[in-house]
Design an enzyme around this catalytic site. Structure first.
Site, short mmCIF file in Angstrom:
data_model
loop_
_atom_site.label_atom_id
_atom_site.label_comp_id
_atom_site.label_asym_id
_atom_site.label_seq_id
_atom_site.Cartn_x
_atom_site.Cartn_y
_atom_site.Cartn_z
N CYS A 2 -27.86 -32.03 4.01
CA CYS A 2 -28.17 -33.20 5.62
C CYS A 2 -29.53 -33.46 4.86
O CYS A 2 -30.64 -33.09 4.20
CB CYS A 2 -28.32 -32.53 6.47
N ARG A 27 -27.04 -36.00 -0.08
CA ARG A 27 -27.24 -35.10 0.74
C ARG A 27 -26.45 -34.35 1.33
O ARG A 27 -26.84 -33.22 1.55
CB ARG A 27 -28.61 -35.09 1.37
N TRP A 74 -24.04 -32.07 5.82
CA TRP A 74 -23.14 -32.16 4.78
C TRP A 74 -23.24 -29.72 5.71
O TRP A 74 -23.81 -29.01 5.99
CB TRP A 74 -23.98 -31.42 4.05
N ASN A 100 -32.06 -30.83 9.13
CA ASN A 100 -31.68 -30.16 7.92
C ASN A 100 -32.41 -28.70 8.18
O ASN A 100 -33.02 -27.98 8.32
CB ASN A 100 -32.53 -31.08 6.72
N GLY A 101 -31.40 -28.25 7.36
CA GLY A 101 -31.54 -26.84 7.36
C GLY A 101 -30.77 -25.61 7.81
O GLY A 101 -29.54 -25.87 8.98
N GLU A 476 -22.11 -26.57 -19.73
CA GLU A 476 -22.27 -27.79 -18.78
C GLU A 476 -20.92 -29.20 -18.91
O GLU A 476 -20.61 -29.48 -17.55
CB GLU A 476 -23.52 -28.32 -19.38
N LYS A 480 -19.44 -30.00 -15.16
CA LYS A 480 -18.72 -31.89 -15.17
C LYS A 480 -17.86 -31.94 -14.82
O LYS A 480 -17.37 -33.11 -13.84
CB LYS A 480 -19.55 -32.51 -16.45
N GLU A 483 -16.73 -30.55 -11.37
CA GLU A 483 -17.23 -31.91 -9.97
C GLU A 483 -16.71 -32.67 -9.98
O GLU A 483 -16.70 -33.22 -8.62
CB GLU A 483 -18.90 -31.17 -9.88
N HIS A 499 -9.84 -12.64 -26.94
CA HIS A 499 -9.91 -11.05 -26.47
C HIS A 499 -9.13 -11.38 -25.14
O HIS A 499 -9.63 -10.54 -24.46
CB HIS A 499 -11.29 -10.76 -26.17
N LYS A 599 -26.40 -33.22 -3.07
CA LYS A 599 -26.68 -33.07 -4.14
C LYS A 599 -28.43 -31.96 -3.88
O LYS A 599 -28.59 -31.31 -4.90
CB LYS A 599 -27.43 -34.44 -4.35
C1 F6R Z 1 -24.26 -30.01 -11.07
C2 F6R Z 1 -25.69 -29.72 -10.72
C3 F6R Z 1 -26.09 -28.98 -9.42
C4 F6R Z 1 -27.21 -28.68 -9.73
C5 F6R Z 1 -27.55 -27.42 -8.69
C6 F6R Z 1 -29.54 -27.49 -9.06
O1 F6R Z 1 -23.77 -32.02 -11.76
O2 F6R Z 1 -26.17 -31.51 -9.73
O3 F6R Z 1 -25.50 -28.45 -10.40
O4 F6R Z 1 -27.87 -28.80 -11.38
O5 F6R Z 1 -27.39 -27.62 -7.76
O6 F6R Z 1 -29.61 -28.07 -8.08
P1 F6R Z 1 -31.33 -29.03 -8.53
O7 F6R Z 1 -31.73 -29.34 -10.25
O8 F6R Z 1 -31.67 -30.03 -7.86
O9 F6R Z 1 -31.97 -27.30 -7.79
#
Ligand code: F6R
Length: 604
Positions: A2, A27, A74, A100-101, A476, A480, A483, A499, A599
């Protein structure tokens, strides 16, 4: 999660609020809303869906008034509907609130309010705040700012950043911060307050950050900052050097693609930061003299810790280096003492799971290094030492440039633990330039990668396989692809396939093989051939110097120009980013804002 914004001092108030919210949409994009105060009346517009829906709703309407607050959501409590969208009005429309929260005791508060005759217009935890404030004011006609703050901080349990406006105080905004970020700027004719500095830098680069447990009352010509507990206020100002343009699309269709392109520059920026800070980091590590190092983070940010823990073994460090996921850390209680160095890695600096894990580690005596991309963020304030990732604003929800810089800084810390000679460290950092160049060369191969992405986009499942250091890169890559392209990609140790998981291989299933760790490449190739024999379709990312490896089956091959270890391994991430980006586009996904995500994950 949010985003909340508030502004005072603009005639075109709705446009200004929408502009600020636009900078925060990453957000959360389940709903958005604004409330504008015009001569004591709130005009509230809120709609489910992304900000564009709200924009359409108020198109052609001229909102009068010079102050207001806004929200992008969110969803946690209550579905993403118009009714559950913020801002919330109190029963008699004397108060508006954006939050927010999470208010953990909202059910009790809601029950009390219902008993007093209040009517709830939403299913959210947040709406109670507006009614509670109205009730408080009705019961305390001579209330002061401090009274309000004491009342709210005593009454609300959970995490919150709040913005409050009163109908009869049109050009005033009240803000409270408790475990969710809040910052503001005050210029000659504008006050802007927001969850995120990215939406403030357009007004001023000198940002005032609220610390946890602080509240502010601002008008155009005055500002009062207090602590919830009435102790002396410790102010925090930061000056942000982010380029405003860096938070704009600048001709690109998607921020994600732009941010992939920006990576050559952002790794160079990190190099400069680390060169400047190397002595301080070295002194801190010497002082701490840790016997255990633990990387703590979530999601993509955690994989640099996985990488560093393996790299530390190759570097024959005397310390034990491990990594932990933020949300699990406290619940699988680790052994921590004053000889433990914890490294908290976070782009946003606000990830609640990481915040709580770091606070827990600190309470047990650990020393903390915070590595963040947002100055003044909560995690930056927890660290005994803080390192800025220097990636610039990252707007796309899938993280790219911050992740690359997380890998580099994690490995750099391992180098510092191994060798504290400043000349050695500077020389090491100078080789980061080679990575910057190779990133550019990988992007030149985009057409080939795009073609492979098209093939991947036709599948719902795939594996990404690597051994040793390559495994963290495959984690990683898998995240990617999940998501950004909604492909169920699973990271797999090459040797583990046989296995069990190899039974999932059927004709045509894509399996991406990473060849970056030379110590295990030959063995990985054997495993890859075992997959191909069973019908798997191989995609190879090879970042090792020398000719292409020979495969006895047909393979799709991407060769990365040679570069020193460990940068060759890190460079593979860029190929995976481009694959995820193009596969996402082929699947008609809004790759900047994939479904269900936000994010900045400020809830546990
Ligand atoms: C994936 C992504 C998330 C963040 C995770 C931690 O692309 O962005 O997996 O890496 O939510 O976020 P931060 O780095 O802001 O603590």
């Amino acid at each position: 999660m949010c985003g909340i914004v508030g502004i005072i001092g603009h005639n075109d108030i709705s446009a200004e609020l929408l502009k600020m919210l636009h900078g925060l949409e990453y957000r959360g994009y389940d709903s958005s809303g604004i409330a504008v105060n015009f001569n004591g009346d709130f005009q509230v517009y809120k709609k489910a869906g992304p900000l564009s829906v709200l924009r359409q709703e108020i198109e052609g309407i001229t909102l009068q008034g010079t102050s207001g607050i806004g929200h992008t959501r969110w969803a946690t409590h209550g579905a993403p509907t118009d009714n559950n969208a913020h801002p919330f009005l109190s029963l008699n429309s004397s108060v508006t609130v954006v939050h927010n929260g999470i208010i953990e005791n909202y059910k009790v508060l809601r029950k009390t309010l219902l008993e007093k005759g209040y009517v709830m217009a939403s299913e959210t935890d947040s709406e109670v705040i507006a009614h509670l404030i109205e009730l408080f004011v009705d019961n305390n006609p001579n209330w002061t700012f401090r009274d309000l703050v004491v009342y709210l901080s005593d009454t609300l349990e959970g995490a919150y950043a709040l913005l409050i406006q009163f109908a009869d105080k049109p050009n005033e905004i009240y803000g409270l911060r408790f475990e969710c970020p809040l910052a503001y700027v005050q210029t000659a004719n504008t006050v802007a307050i927001s969850s995120d500095i990215a939406s403030l830098i357009g007004y001023d680069r000198n940002i005032n950050i609220l610390r946890d447990g602080q509240a502010v009352h601002i008008t155009l010509d005055n500002e009062e900052l207090i602590n919830f507990d009435s102790t002396e206020v410790d102010r925090l100002h930061v000056s942000v050097d982010w380029d405003v343009k860096a938070a704009e699309k600048s001709g690109y269709d998607y921020f994600l693609r732009k941010e992939i392109d920006e990576q050559s520059d952002s790794v160079r920026a990190l190099k400069r930061t680390l060169i400047d800070k190397a002595e301080k980091i070295t002194a801190f590590i010497k002082d701490t003299n840790p016997d255990t190092v633990i990387f703590i983070a979530c999601g993509s940010a955690s994989y640099s810790g996985v990488f560093a823990s393996v790299f530390a073994r190759h570097a024959e460090l005397k310390q034990t280096v491990s990594w932990e996921i933020g949300s699990e850390f406290r619940y699988n209680p680790p052994i921590i003492n004053e000889k433990t160095l914890v490294i908290g890695m976070s782009q946003s600096g606000e990830t609640a799971d990481t915040v709580t894990a770091l606070r827990y580690a600190k309470s047990k005596g650990a020393k903390v290094i915070s590595i963040i991309n947002v100055v003044g963020s909560t995690i930056s304030m927890i660290g005994d030492l803080t390192i800025n990732l220097s990636a610039g604003p990252e707007v796309a929800v899938p993280s790219t440039k911050a992740v690359i810089n997380q890998f580099i800084s994690a490995v750099f810390l391992i180098e510092v633990l191994r060798n504290q000679e400043q000349d050695f460290l500077t020389q090491w950092l100078l080789t980061v330039d080679e990575l910057a160049t190779v990133i550019g060369k990988i992007i030149e191969q985009e057409e080939v990668i795009k073609n492979y992405a098209k093939q991947l986009a036709g599948h719902q499942n795939m594996f990404i396989v690597g051994r040793g250091l390559d495994y963290s890169i495959s984690l990683e890559g898998a995240l990617k692809l999940k998501e950004t392209a909604y492909i169920h990609a699973e990271a797999m140790y090459a040797g583990e396939f046989k296995h069990g998981s190899i039974s999932l291989i059927e004709y045509g299933m894509p399996v991406l093989i990473l060849l970056g760790d030379e110590s295990v490449a030959a063995k990985t190739i054997i495993n890859a051939e075992e997959v191909a024999t069973r019908g798997g379709q191989l995609f190879i990312i090879d970042s090792l110097a020398g000719e292409n490896f020979d495969f006895s089956c047909e393979v799709n091959y991407i060769k990365i120009p040679p570069i020193k270890k460990p940068f060759n391994l890190i460079s593979q991430i860029v190929v995976l980013q481009l694959l995820a980006y193009h596969a996402g586009l082929h699947r008609n996904i809004n790759v900047d804002k994939p479904r269900n995500l936000a994010k900045s994950v400020t809830v546990e």
